[in-house]
Scaffold this active site. Sequence first.
Site, PDB file in Angstrom:
ATOM      1  N   ASP A  33       1.164  -1.213   0.160  1.00 29.80           N
ATOM      2  CA  ASP A  33       0.241  -0.008  -0.196  1.00 29.80           C
ATOM      3  C   ASP A  33       0.676   1.620  -0.274  1.00 29.80           C
ATOM      4  OD1 ASP A  33      -2.546  -1.389   0.562  1.00 29.80           O
ATOM      5  OD2 ASP A  33      -2.091  -2.206   2.139  1.00 29.80           O
ATOM      6  N   GLU A 143      -8.612  -3.025   5.661  1.00 31.08           N
ATOM      7  CA  GLU A 143      -8.084  -1.897   6.503  1.00 31.08           C
ATOM      8  C   GLU A 143      -9.360  -1.390   6.853  1.00 31.08           C
ATOM      9  OE1 GLU A 143      -3.477  -2.655   5.394  1.00 31.08           O
ATOM     10  OE2 GLU A 143      -4.188  -1.046   4.620  1.00 31.08           O
TER      11      GLU A 143
END
Length: 246
Positions: A33, A143
Amino acid sequence: MEQKVEAIVQWLRDQVKETGVKGLVVGVSGGLDSAVVAYLIQRAAPDNSLGVLMPLKSSRESIDHGKKVMDSCGINHLTVELSETHNVLYSTIKEQVEEKNEFNEKNNQLADANLRARLRMSTLYTLATNYNYLVVGTDNASEWYTGYFTKYGDGGVDILPIVEFTKQEVREMAAYLGVPDEVVNKQPSADLWEGQTDEDEMGTSYDTIDAYLRGKEVPERDKKIIENMHARTEHKRRGAKQFHLK
């Protein structure tokens, strides 16, 4: 994917313009990410973007991957070693609590890990103030929904450019952007302790969370885990609760 990337890059430029800052900064961990975000902000602000590697009980692999990401995308970068700072602060806190015989060994590992995330956030904001940059977050949709981030740690940011994209979509974006293969294909890990992986800690897989977010059927056990994580971490997404006198 080209359209998605162009839209994010333009949005990043708009945030710079709207807030009156000069550029963008991201913490680079060596994971997927943060690699994608580093590539995106470098595209958005080639001369005013900064990647920051912050080793703190980090694995050699994570450090090497972080350096490779920053070199490969051409972003301006620097390294701030935080291990000594963390050790002094945590040992001082622990010492004071132990003097009162109130040290909680059960929560020790998590408290230690969260302090690391918050030290990194403090480092990024110190640099952001120095350069007049925005701190860019790296949370993806999976997330964010499950709350798999540290409140006021990696969740303490100004903007979130990939928060609408699932882990798989971020992986596809990484491949399109040219993120090194070993970073694209590595097992997701916050690198909190040796052998730690995100999926082991959560008790379910990113593929399953992604499927759930797309409205697909997932096993009942995984569904309960995902929904429990979402409910338990609502305070992270909402921010500080405020008292109002009636």
